[in-house]
Motif scaffolding. Structure first.
Motif, PDB file in Angstrom:
ATOM      1  N   PRO A 481     -37.469  18.478  11.641  1.00  0.00           N
ATOM      2  CA  PRO A 481     -36.735  19.728  11.399  1.00  0.00           C
ATOM      3  C   PRO A 481     -36.135  20.327  12.673  1.00  0.00           C
ATOM      4  O   PRO A 481     -35.019  20.845  12.648  1.00  0.00           O
ATOM      5  N   GLN A 482     -36.882  20.265  13.786  1.00  0.00           N
ATOM      6  CA  GLN A 482     -36.352  20.821  15.032  1.00  0.00           C
ATOM      7  C   GLN A 482     -35.107  20.065  15.482  1.00  0.00           C
ATOM      8  O   GLN A 482     -34.130  20.660  15.948  1.00  0.00           O
ATOM      9  N   VAL A 483     -35.142  18.736  15.337  1.00  0.00           N
ATOM     10  CA  VAL A 483     -33.997  17.923  15.740  1.00  0.00           C
ATOM     11  C   VAL A 483     -32.807  18.212  14.840  1.00  0.00           C
ATOM     12  O   VAL A 483     -31.663  18.331  15.305  1.00  0.00           O
ATOM     13  N   GLU A 484     -33.047  18.334  13.542  1.00  0.00           N
ATOM     14  CA  GLU A 484     -31.948  18.629  12.623  1.00  0.00           C
ATOM     15  C   GLU A 484     -31.341  20.004  12.934  1.00  0.00           C
ATOM     16  O   GLU A 484     -30.120  20.185  12.836  1.00  0.00           O
ATOM     17  N   ALA A 485     -32.175  20.966  13.314  1.00  0.00           N
ATOM     18  CA  ALA A 485     -31.660  22.286  13.670  1.00  0.00           C
ATOM     19  C   ALA A 485     -30.766  22.196  14.904  1.00  0.00           C
ATOM     20  O   ALA A 485     -29.711  22.844  14.975  1.00  0.00           O
ATOM     21  N   ALA A 488     -27.454  20.601  13.913  1.00  0.00           N
ATOM     22  CA  ALA A 488     -26.600  21.561  13.197  1.00  0.00           C
ATOM     23  C   ALA A 488     -25.963  22.545  14.178  1.00  0.00           C
ATOM     24  O   ALA A 488     -24.788  22.913  14.034  1.00  0.00           O
ATOM     25  N   ALA A 489     -26.725  22.956  15.188  1.00  0.00           N
ATOM     26  CA  ALA A 489     -26.178  23.877  16.187  1.00  0.00           C
ATOM     27  C   ALA A 489     -25.099  23.199  17.026  1.00  0.00           C
ATOM     28  O   ALA A 489     -24.067  23.810  17.342  1.00  0.00           O
ATOM     29  N   LEU A 512     -28.029  28.869  12.776  1.00  0.00           N
ATOM     30  CA  LEU A 512     -28.893  29.923  13.318  1.00  0.00           C
ATOM     31  C   LEU A 512     -30.089  30.169  12.402  1.00  0.00           C
ATOM     32  O   LEU A 512     -31.227  30.312  12.878  1.00  0.00           O
ATOM     33  N   ARG A 513     -29.846  30.212  11.094  1.00  0.00           N
ATOM     34  CA  ARG A 513     -30.958  30.417  10.161  1.00  0.00           C
ATOM     35  C   ARG A 513     -31.970  29.272  10.261  1.00  0.00           C
ATOM     36  O   ARG A 513     -33.182  29.492  10.249  1.00  0.00           O
ATOM     37  N   ALA A 514     -31.455  28.042  10.385  1.00  0.00           N
ATOM     38  CA  ALA A 514     -32.355  26.884  10.495  1.00  0.00           C
ATOM     39  C   ALA A 514     -33.170  26.944  11.781  1.00  0.00           C
ATOM     40  O   ALA A 514     -34.369  26.644  11.790  1.00  0.00           O
ATOM     41  N   ALA A 515     -32.521  27.348  12.872  1.00  0.00           N
ATOM     42  CA  ALA A 515     -33.214  27.423  14.164  1.00  0.00           C
ATOM     43  C   ALA A 515     -34.340  28.444  14.115  1.00  0.00           C
ATOM     44  O   ALA A 515     -35.456  28.201  14.614  1.00  0.00           O
ATOM     45  N   ILE A 516     -34.066  29.603  13.513  1.00  0.00           N
ATOM     46  CA  ILE A 516     -35.086  30.646  13.413  1.00  0.00           C
ATOM     47  C   ILE A 516     -36.215  30.196  12.493  1.00  0.00           C
ATOM     48  O   ILE A 516     -37.402  30.426  12.768  1.00  0.00           O
ATOM     49  N   ALA A 517     -35.845  29.511  11.415  1.00  0.00           N
ATOM     50  CA  ALA A 517     -36.861  29.079  10.439  1.00  0.00           C
ATOM     51  C   ALA A 517     -37.851  28.094  11.051  1.00  0.00           C
ATOM     52  O   ALA A 517     -39.054  28.171  10.794  1.00  0.00           O
ATOM     53  N   VAL A 518     -37.358  27.161  11.873  1.00  0.00           N
ATOM     54  CA  VAL A 518     -38.261  26.149  12.453  1.00  0.00           C
ATOM     55  C   VAL A 518     -38.837  26.618  13.791  1.00  0.00           C
ATOM     56  O   VAL A 518     -39.709  25.953  14.358  1.00  0.00           O
ATOM     57  N   GLY A 519     -38.323  27.719  14.323  1.00  0.00           N
ATOM     58  CA  GLY A 519     -38.857  28.252  15.573  1.00  0.00           C
ATOM     59  C   GLY A 519     -38.519  27.414  16.786  1.00  0.00           C
ATOM     60  O   GLY A 519     -39.296  27.364  17.740  1.00  0.00           O
ATOM     61  N   ASP A 520     -37.342  26.775  16.779  1.00  0.00           N
ATOM     62  CA  ASP A 520     -36.953  25.921  17.905  1.00  0.00           C
ATOM     63  C   ASP A 520     -36.034  26.705  18.842  1.00  0.00           C
ATOM     64  O   ASP A 520     -34.919  27.100  18.469  1.00  0.00           O
ATOM     65  N   VAL A 525     -30.777  28.867  20.915  1.00  0.00           N
ATOM     66  CA  VAL A 525     -29.810  29.108  21.991  1.00  0.00           C
ATOM     67  C   VAL A 525     -28.466  28.456  21.664  1.00  0.00           C
ATOM     68  O   VAL A 525     -27.401  29.080  21.812  1.00  0.00           O
ATOM     69  N   LEU A 526     -28.498  27.213  21.225  1.00  0.00           N
ATOM     70  CA  LEU A 526     -27.259  26.496  20.915  1.00  0.00           C
ATOM     71  C   LEU A 526     -26.471  27.176  19.798  1.00  0.00           C
ATOM     72  O   LEU A 526     -25.241  27.305  19.882  1.00  0.00           O
ATOM     73  N   SER A 527     -27.173  27.620  18.766  1.00  0.00           N
ATOM     74  CA  SER A 527     -26.471  28.232  17.637  1.00  0.00           C
ATOM     75  C   SER A 527     -25.869  29.578  18.027  1.00  0.00           C
ATOM     76  O   SER A 527     -24.729  29.895  17.640  1.00  0.00           O
ATOM     77  N   LEU A 528     -26.584  30.389  18.786  1.00  0.00           N
ATOM     78  CA  LEU A 528     -26.029  31.665  19.237  1.00  0.00           C
ATOM     79  C   LEU A 528     -24.852  31.457  20.177  1.00  0.00           C
ATOM     80  O   LEU A 528     -23.851  32.189  20.112  1.00  0.00           O
TER      81      LEU A 528
END
Length: 914
Positions: A481-485, A488-489, A512-520, A525-528
């Motif tokens: 999940p962290q890698v997929e987030a 996506a970013a 961004l939602r995925a990054a927050i959900a998995v806590g990565d 940072v990449l999504s923001l």
């Protein structure tokens, strides 16, 4: 020079001329209070170390604070090890051991570290002249070399003498240091050639104490005037005479003659020391010998008596590296390799840092050595913040040691890619990733590989390629999940360069939602960052500020982006507040980006002199760390500043520099910036047709690139189009300005420029009056001045002379206050044409030389330095970076024709008395 006793009474036979040159340089630095650099060059054994030691002794006698160090072949990988010996040397070291450890351990940025070292040396040089001497600079570690290329120039105004020795040969570190300081401070080369026959005869007399017979003369012919070789041959001769053996000429043979008298156990001990390096620990050599320390005390005493090693109480040191090499080459190659690997294992087991074992790993590890790979990986992690290039080299070697079939290969490769990217070797990172993925790893590993390569692909401006790779990896699936987030970013970031920014925004929100959900954190940072870029490219300044503020809260390294986002919404007060709190924030590339934000702040507020200094400093820092991010844009801005001041020659020099940097990084943004500058200079040359053609080329770079460039410069482009009779282009540009204002209704600058553009196209004084009224709320004086000038021109054409004079007067005052002398002079001519010129004082350009040539900031810096402040204390008082103070000080010295702080203080004192 010694060999088991005094080699010569002075140790400097035949070096009288060279010694006089060194003595003259020491006296010059003490007398003038300014820096200098000397490089003593010559073949091994020619007497460089002896001459350096004599220089150190004489400088110490002359009242210098002295730091002497020596680089080591087997320790050249350890960051800062070479320079550490210099700053920690002596009874009064430049830094205490604790302070140096704090610098080296707690602060992981090269620029920060160099500045701290500079401050320590500068503080000492404020009371006494300083000599920093480094022997065998050809073996300096990369971080010490980086510092040595910056520090002499940084400290050129202080009485600091840098004295280096280096071997003759192909260009290397010594030449890099000299090239870096060339033209900035006096540089002296002291070549040491072969000694004359007379001098060699004196050396022989000093060594043997007897007349020289024919056999000795024939032996010394093989020394070629090299004093060390001559002495070693003579030492071998004395040993051979004692044993009744014949000694043929040659260093190795001479050393062998001396070694032949050693007991076998002593010889083995000496060989183990040769493997460990010129400087080594007694207990480390004992461990390689496999014997207790007590069993080797006799061996230690024997090699010290023989003049082969010196014992300083902490370490054993080969008296000359040629001695170590002569012992080392007599060890069979296969045995050397195995001993190096054994030495690495011992150092790690004994608690040494991984980097201390790396030199031995590189010489002794074989493919499949997992422990060696582990040591290299840990060492790479340790040195990555300060020497990313070294970390990349270590990981490249680690990857070579891992067989293709090992499961760990992908983990090692992933780390190698990240290190290569941090080092700016993006193409190497990309090719490494391609090789890894060519091995058809598991689906999960494949996704990680694409993610690891993402930074390199982005840095290479391959946005479409990054999007394709991320989407392919996401479609394959199977990643964590962290890698997929993260994937996506990366996809959203790549889409920020597409024309469909609506889809890009949706992708960014999802990421961004995925990054927050998995806590990565990395995905966060990449999504923001991607969402900030998307908003910026769409011209949605308020949204961009929201995104970059959130990003800065997650990772403070992105504070420069937040500051610039505040500027885009005309919130310069917040930008100033953030900058005041970060005058020395972050390091390396982010320090350069902070200077970019500071330059944009000063430019927007009409402080042209300070903006110029910021961009000069930013470019220097980017050059030093070899991370060119904003250099094209900075040169474009500096060229426009030069035109505003009336310096057409400098403006064209900046265009040439911008083109050079664009050729290295020809992305759409840089292309648009260079084309726009070409248009501006073409118009200045009177070639309006070419100017309009260049503006059309800017239009072709896409809407987001246009707006990132033309946000506050669109009025210039509209004027060019109108002068070139391309009314359609002018209307298109004005429509873009209006659309930008609609997206940013709370930004006075955007609304004012939109009204100005439409007023220019329609030749409508009412719209131009509205523009000036709107821009009264803008914090940008140069934008307001340009609108007032346009209004004044339109009012003059309409016969409204009184109102025209008021508008032109306001424009003149704003341009003159900002130092835009050429722009102010043009307004002055318009006022004169309106019959009002006699009532206005013409804008005066500063002289080129003298106190009057200094900017306001330069005068402040000059006064503080003249009062005895260091760069750091002056920076603290002015609330700027020490790097910016250094830039101002460089300009001050050039304009005042002084070379030292002492001369500056005398000049300032004389001016005050007058």
């Amino acid at each position: 020079m010694r060999s088991g006793g005094s080699l010569s009474r002075s140790g400097l036979r035949g070096r009288e001329a060279e010694l006089a040159e060194v003595q003259s340089l020491i006296a010059s630095v003490a007398r003038t209070g300014s820096g200098a650099l000397a490089l003593i060059r010559g073949e091994p054994g020619i007497g460089k170390t002896t001459l350096l030691a004599e220089a150190v002794a004489r400088a110490g006698a002359a009242g210098f604070s002295v730091g002497l160090g020596k680089a080591d072949e087997l320790h050249h990988i350890v960051p800062l090890s070479s320079l550490a010996a210099c700053v920690l040397d002596g009874d009064k070291p430049l830094l205490s051991a604790d302070a140096f450890a704090d610098v080296a351990r707690h602060h992981d940025q090269r620029i920060w570290l160099v500045e701290r070292l500079a401050e320590a040396i500068e503080a000492r040089a404020g009371s006494v002249p300083v000599l920093i001497a480094l022997d065998d600079v050809q073996w300096a570690d990369s971080l010490s070399l980086f510092a040595l290329k910056q520090l002499p120039t940084r400290l050129r105004t202080s009485p600091v003498l840098w004295m280096l020795t280096g071997r003759q040969g192909p260009p290397g570190p010594a030449e890099e240091i000299v090239a870096a300081v060339q033209g900035e401070l006096p540089t002296v080369s002291v070549p040491l050639g072969p000694l004359s026959g007379t001098a060699i005869g004196q050396v022989v007399g000093d060594t043997l104490g007897t007349a020289v017979d024919e056999r000795v003369r024939e032996l010394l012919d093989g020394a070629g005037g090299n004093p060390f070789l001559a002495v070693e041959m003579l030492a071998g001769l004395r040993t051979a005479d004692a044993s009744g053996e014949s000694v043929p000429p040659g260093l190795v043979v001479g050393v062998r003659g001396r070694l032949a008298s050693l007991r076998p156990g002593t010889l083995r001990f000496l060989q183990m020391g040769a493997v460990l390096g010129r400087r080594f620990g007694f207990h480390d050599a004992a461990a390689l010998c496999g014997q207790p320390l007590a069993m080797l005390v006799d061996a230690l005493e024997e090699v010290v008596r023989a003049g082969l090693l010196d014992d300083d109480g902490d370490h054993l040191v080969f008296r000359h590296d040629l001695l170590r090499q002569a012992v080392y080459v007599d060890i069979p190659p296969s045995a050397r390799k195995a001993l190096h690997r054994e030495a690495a294992g011992h150092l790690v087991a004994a608690g040494h840092q991984p980097i201390d074992a790396v030199s031995h790993i590189l010489r002794g590890a074989l493919p499949g050595d997992e422990e060696a790979v582990s040591v290299l990986r840990r060492a790479a992690d340790d040195v990555l913040p300060v020497t990313p290039g070294l970390a990349a080299d270590l990981m490249t070697r680690a990857l070579e040691l891992v067989p293709a079939t090992r499961p760990s290969r992908f983990d090692v490769g992933e780390q190698a890619i990240l290190c290569l990217t941090r080092a700016g070797r993006d193409r190497d990172a990309l090719s490494t990733g391609n090789r890894l993925l060519a091995g058809r790893p598991r689906r999960a590993a494949g996704g990680r590989g694409q993610g690891a390569r993402g930074g390199a692909v982005w840095n290479l401006d391959l946005a479409d390629e990054l999007r394709r790779r991320a989407e392919t990896a996401l479609a394959v699936g199977g990643a964590a999940p962290q890698v997929e987030a993260r994937l996506a970013a990366l996809r959203a970031l790549a889409m920020s360069r597409s024309h469909d920014l609506v889809a890009a925004r949706a992708a960014g929100e999802t990421a961004l939602r995925a990054a927050i959900a998995v806590g990565d954190r990395e995905a966060h940072v990449l999504s923001l960052f991607g969402l900030g870029e998307i908003a910026l490219n769409a011209g949605e300044n308020a949204t961009s500020l929201e995104r970059f503020t959130a990003l800065s809260a997650v990772d403070s390294a992105f504070l420069p982006e937040e500051i610039v986002a505040h500027q885009h919404v005309d919130d310069f007060d917040s930008g100033e507040r953030l900058l005041l709190g970060t005058a020395d924030h972050a390091g390396s590339p982010r320090q350069a980006m902070l200077l970019w934000a500071q330059g944009q702040q000063n430019l927007g507020l009409g402080r042209l002199d300070d903006a110029e200094a910021d961009f000069v400093t930013m470019e220097r820092l980017e050059d030093e760390i070899q991370v060119p991010v904003q250099q094209v844009n900075a040169r474009v801005i500096r060229s426009r500043i030069a035109l505003l001041r009336g310096d057409g020659e400098a403006a064209r020099q900046h265009l040439a520099a911008a083109r050079e940097r664009w050729a290295v990084k020809p992305n759409p943004g840089n292309t648009a910036a260079v084309r726009f500058l070409e248009a501006v200079l073409a118009e200045d040359d009177g070639d309006v047709g070419l100017a309009v053609d260049k503006i059309r080329q800017v239009q072709q770079e896409g809407p987001f690139m246009r707006w990132r460039l033309l946000r506050t410069w669109v009025d210039s482009a509209i004027r060019m189009a109108l002068r070139g009779a391309d009314h359609g282009l002018a209307e298109d540009l004005a429509a873009q300005a209006e659309a930008h204002a609609v997206r940013n209704p709370a930004v006075p600058t955007a609304r004012g420029i939109a009204s100005q553009g439409l007023g220019l196209v329609k030749n409508d004084p009412v719209l131009l009056e509205r523009s000036v009224a709107l821009l009264e709320s803008s914090p940008r004086p140069l934008v307001r001045a340009a609108a007032c000038a346009d209004l004044g021109q339109a009012l003059l054409a309409a016969g409204r002379r009184t109102q025209a004079e008021a508008a032109l007067t306001q424009a003149h005052a704003a341009f003159a206050a900002s130092g835009a002398h050429a722009a102010a002079a043009r307004i002055q001519r318009d006022l004169k044409g309106a019959g009002a010129g006699s009532r206005r004082e013409a804008s005066r350009q500063r002289p080129v030389q003298g106190w009057g040539a200094l900017t306001a900031s330069e005068r402040k810096v000059a006064s503080l330095i003249a009062e005895g402040h260091t760069n750091r204390s002056a920076a603290d008082l002015l609330v700027v970076s020490p790097h910016t103070v250094n830039t101002h000080l460089t300009s001050v010295f050039r304009k005042l024709s002084v070379n030292s702080r002492v001369q500056l203080a005398n000049l300032v004192t004389a001016l005050r008395e007058d």
